[in-house]
Scaffold this motif. Sequence first.
Motif, PDB file in Angstrom:
ATOM      1  N   GLN A 156       0.824  -1.206   0.000  1.00  0.00           N
ATOM      2  CA  GLN A 156       0.000   0.000   0.000  1.00  0.00           C
ATOM      3  C   GLN A 156       0.859   1.258   0.000  1.00  0.00           C
ATOM      4  OE1 GLN A 156      -3.293  -0.187  -0.577  1.00  0.00           O
ATOM      5  NE2 GLN A 156      -2.749  -2.359  -0.779  1.00  0.00           N
ATOM      6  N   THR A 157       2.025   1.160   0.640  1.00  0.00           N
ATOM      7  CA  THR A 157       2.958   2.282   0.597  1.00  0.00           C
ATOM      8  C   THR A 157       3.489   2.484  -0.813  1.00  0.00           C
ATOM      9  OG1 THR A 157       3.633   1.898   2.895  1.00  0.00           O
ATOM     10  CG2 THR A 157       5.136   3.183   1.513  1.00  0.00           C
ATOM     11  N   VAL A 158       3.803   1.375  -1.473  1.00  0.00           N
ATOM     12  CA  VAL A 158       4.288   1.441  -2.853  1.00  0.00           C
ATOM     13  C   VAL A 158       3.226   2.046  -3.749  1.00  0.00           C
ATOM     14  CG1 VAL A 158       5.075   0.103  -4.844  1.00  0.00           C
ATOM     15  CG2 VAL A 158       5.835  -0.523  -2.548  1.00  0.00           C
ATOM     16  N   LEU A 159       1.995   1.569  -3.620  1.00  0.00           N
ATOM     17  CA  LEU A 159       0.914   2.067  -4.471  1.00  0.00           C
ATOM     18  C   LEU A 159       0.636   3.541  -4.218  1.00  0.00           C
ATOM     19  CD1 LEU A 159      -1.574  -0.943  -4.285  1.00  0.00           C
ATOM     20  CD2 LEU A 159      -0.020  -0.359  -6.148  1.00  0.00           C
ATOM     21  N   ALA A 160       0.711   3.950  -2.965  1.00  0.00           N
ATOM     22  CA  ALA A 160       0.460   5.356  -2.636  1.00  0.00           C
ATOM     23  C   ALA A 160       1.521   6.263  -3.240  1.00  0.00           C
ATOM     24  CB  ALA A 160       0.404   5.535  -1.131  1.00  0.00           C
ATOM     25  N   ALA A 161       2.722   5.703  -3.439  1.00  0.00           N
ATOM     26  CA  ALA A 161       3.824   6.510  -3.983  1.00  0.00           C
ATOM     27  C   ALA A 161       3.806   6.588  -5.502  1.00  0.00           C
ATOM     28  CB  ALA A 161       5.160   5.935  -3.517  1.00  0.00           C
ATOM     29  N   LEU A 162       2.956   5.793  -6.149  1.00  0.00           N
ATOM     30  CA  LEU A 162       2.918   5.814  -7.611  1.00  0.00           C
ATOM     31  C   LEU A 162       2.299   7.113  -8.107  1.00  0.00           C
ATOM     32  CD1 LEU A 162       1.645   2.193  -8.413  1.00  0.00           C
ATOM     33  CD2 LEU A 162       4.007   3.035  -8.542  1.00  0.00           C
ATOM     34  N   PRO A 163       2.968   7.816  -9.017  1.00  0.00           N
ATOM     35  CA  PRO A 163       2.354   9.014  -9.605  1.00  0.00           C
ATOM     36  C   PRO A 163       1.100   8.625 -10.379  1.00  0.00           C
ATOM     37  CG  PRO A 163       4.710   8.924 -10.079  1.00  0.00           C
ATOM     38  CD  PRO A 163       4.331   7.590  -9.533  1.00  0.00           C
ATOM     39  N   PRO A 164       0.151   9.526 -10.488  1.00  0.00           N
ATOM     40  CA  PRO A 164      -1.080   9.204 -11.236  1.00  0.00           C
ATOM     41  C   PRO A 164      -0.781   8.925 -12.707  1.00  0.00           C
ATOM     42  CG  PRO A 164      -0.969  11.555 -10.744  1.00  0.00           C
ATOM     43  CD  PRO A 164       0.130  10.910  -9.964  1.00  0.00           C
ATOM     44  N   VAL A 165      -1.643   8.154 -13.307  1.00  0.00           N
ATOM     45  CA  VAL A 165      -1.518   7.827 -14.732  1.00  0.00           C
ATOM     46  C   VAL A 165      -1.588   9.104 -15.564  1.00  0.00           C
ATOM     47  CG1 VAL A 165      -2.517   6.558 -16.658  1.00  0.00           C
ATOM     48  CG2 VAL A 165      -2.599   5.591 -14.350  1.00  0.00           C
ATOM     49  N   GLN A 166      -0.732   9.195 -16.557  1.00  0.00           N
ATOM     50  CA  GLN A 166      -0.793  10.294 -17.513  1.00  0.00           C
ATOM     51  C   GLN A 166      -1.200   9.749 -18.881  1.00  0.00           C
ATOM     52  OE1 GLN A 166       3.299  11.906 -16.398  1.00  0.00           O
ATOM     53  NE2 GLN A 166       2.226  13.797 -16.933  1.00  0.00           N
ATOM     54  N   GLN A 167      -2.137  10.431 -19.509  1.00  0.00           N
ATOM     55  CA  GLN A 167      -2.640  10.017 -20.808  1.00  0.00           C
ATOM     56  C   GLN A 167      -1.806  10.648 -21.922  1.00  0.00           C
ATOM     57  OE1 GLN A 167      -5.136   7.813 -21.042  1.00  0.00           O
ATOM     58  NE2 GLN A 167      -5.444   7.803 -18.806  1.00  0.00           N
ATOM     59  N   MET A 168      -1.535   9.866 -22.939  1.00  0.00           N
ATOM     60  CA  MET A 168      -0.882  10.415 -24.124  1.00  0.00           C
ATOM     61  C   MET A 168      -1.923  11.068 -25.025  1.00  0.00           C
ATOM     62  SD  MET A 168       2.002   7.598 -25.127  1.00  0.00           S
ATOM     63  CE  MET A 168       3.212   7.083 -23.898  1.00  0.00           C
ATOM     64  N   THR A 169      -1.458  11.939 -25.881  1.00  0.00           N
ATOM     65  CA  THR A 169      -2.343  12.637 -26.806  1.00  0.00           C
ATOM     66  C   THR A 169      -2.533  11.811 -28.071  1.00  0.00           C
ATOM     67  OG1 THR A 169      -1.571  14.775 -25.986  1.00  0.00           O
ATOM     68  CG2 THR A 169      -2.718  14.750 -28.105  1.00  0.00           C
ATOM     69  N   VAL A 170      -3.747  11.349 -28.264  1.00  0.00           N
ATOM     70  CA  VAL A 170      -4.070  10.555 -29.443  1.00  0.00           C
ATOM     71  C   VAL A 170      -3.875  11.408 -30.691  1.00  0.00           C
ATOM     72  CG1 VAL A 170      -5.923   9.345 -30.651  1.00  0.00           C
ATOM     73  CG2 VAL A 170      -5.689   9.117 -28.165  1.00  0.00           C
ATOM     74  N   GLY A 171      -3.278  10.802 -31.714  1.00  0.00           N
ATOM     75  CA  GLY A 171      -3.045  11.515 -32.961  1.00  0.00           C
ATOM     76  C   GLY A 171      -1.658  12.110 -33.074  1.00  0.00           C
TER      77      GLY A 171
END
Length: 662
Positions: free
Chosen positions: A597-612
């Motif tokens: 849970q500590t590892v998961l809490a430290a994960l930065p949020p997902v970033q989306q790539m720009t389609v196209g």
Amino acid sequence: MDIQYKRVLAGSLCCMTLLSACGGGGSDGTAPVAPPVITPPTTLPPVSSCTASNQLQTVTTGTDLSFMIESHYQVGQSAMILAKLTNRNTAGLRFSWQQTAGPALALASVNSPLLAFDLIEAGSYEFTLTTQVQSTNQQFASAAVQINVDASQSNQLNVRLDHQVVENNDISLRLGRKNNQAIGNISWCQASGPTVSLNLDDKEKPLFTAPNVNQDEVIHLIASGEFGGESLTDDVYLLATQESSISSSYFDTPVARTHSYTQSSYSQILTGCVYSNQLVNACNVMTRLPLIGQVSPNASRAAIMDRVVVSHDWMGKNFEAFLTQVDMNSDFAKLLQSVTAIVISYDIRPSFYWVVTGAIYLDPENLWLTPAQRDTINEAADYRSDFGKELNFLMPWRYVKNNQYASQSFAKTQRQPRTIADLTPSLASLLYHELAHANDFFPRSVHSNIQGPTLLDDFSRRNNAKALISDQLSANFPLLSQQMYALAKVSFKGDTATSLDKSYQSSDVASFFAPDKANDYYAYTSTREDAAMLFEEAMMSYRLGIRRDVAVTDKPANASADTIVVAFGQRGRIADPSIKSRVSYVLDNMMPELNSQTVLAALPPVQQMTVGQSWAANLSLSNPSPANAKAAKTSADAQQPLTERVNNMPLQLSGDHHGKAQ
């Protein structure tokens, strides 16, 4: 071609009837896998013959050792000295060269009967060679040889690397460039020795298979080319060595000569148990070669190094330096407790874990630090290179940090050194992945319950009970996309693509992959790879702050980071809420010391790539809003060159860094 044909066979070791698990076959990874259908290779014509202007000279020593040296040595030359034995071949002996006089040379092949080096200073040089009988460690013979090196008097080519190769094994050579410029009108011919056939699709990098020989034989090739209006040549010498007949049903294609990196109680059995053409029966895990953790539950670095097998000593030295400088949290020391050995050899490609031996096998491309070390590595292509060529999409990946590539690319045509820090991202991710397989099959929690007599026996019991971590991951958090499973069989196992498979465009594949719970396309190869990909990405993010990009793109004729267009892509996909529970399960079972849970809490949020946008343009992510996405695209496209070009990073596709858990 011949070289690829042999690599396919080598890559099919996991498919022997004696093995129960090959990282795939069914979605659960338990069914034996049939060897891929192999098209017989097109026979290559023998290389043209020619007459040598330089002949090797023999230097006797009054011992059972003599030396073959070149007729002339000069500064700027890639050169060699070859040891010969009286009335015997070199098999069964261990070689150790030491430079005892002259300006210091970068020596990377000190364990071979053929010593290769680049000469950068004029002077008198001396080398001492000591040979030992491998089975007893008793000295066989020792002698010294001298050469004189003249200041450069003529321009010349340099072919790297003169070396020893076992009969029927694969060979690559590389013609060096001059002032980073390619040589023109390259040609190759053979002056003496058993006839060989070269694949010259890339004339700077001929590929071929060593001939079958009845005794150790010297092969003399000559490379010719033009540079600056001048015709240049270089001689290259290869020692094809006779070996014992292959009796192993495990290693049924020739493997390189290897040896234990250290002298320990395991030295005499390591190679025979984990990398030998004479391995007939898997070694007893209880009495002969136990897992490291069965003997040393808190394994020291020394205990780990006592289980390292190498073809060249520099491989063990660099691996030890990596553990010393990078493994500050002892992650790898803990994970390595679940293997019997670490095998690093110039002919391993790709890296993999194998349950029959309990060892991990590492491609040394991830370990070299100097150009001389890199010269010793075979450049034969990964046998899977052509898989999936009829599909109409790509799935690239990369590791990034601070919107830049985490790794740096070092072109083989340029002789650049690198540091431990340079190789850390690539080697760390590889080790986290391959050691995840070992800890999936035999986590430390089961070491005290291993019964033997072989690891395969214990694996079978655990596999039949569906007790592997990856089994439980699949049972509790299954992947659902049957389309992705089908495509993965084509891309990673060599299955023939159906008309439906071929019809899928990148947008179709994006619609299959995006809503599912895999963090990478390679996860669909098997449950084993699914677990390993989750572990690898999580540990790279948590320990090194390095995040993984994955995308689905189109497949233009000349695919590059600048030309492929993203249909779906994310950075740090493991932080997706639907995937986090899967990551947590894997971490809790493979690395219970960590609080998942500590590892998961430290994960930065997902970033989306720009389609196209192109894959290159999506390197720098700031999650642009739809309103400014068009402006961001225009700005990125205007960069000349793009960051991707600046870093000169090759396009990496899913699965190209790993072999299967076997």
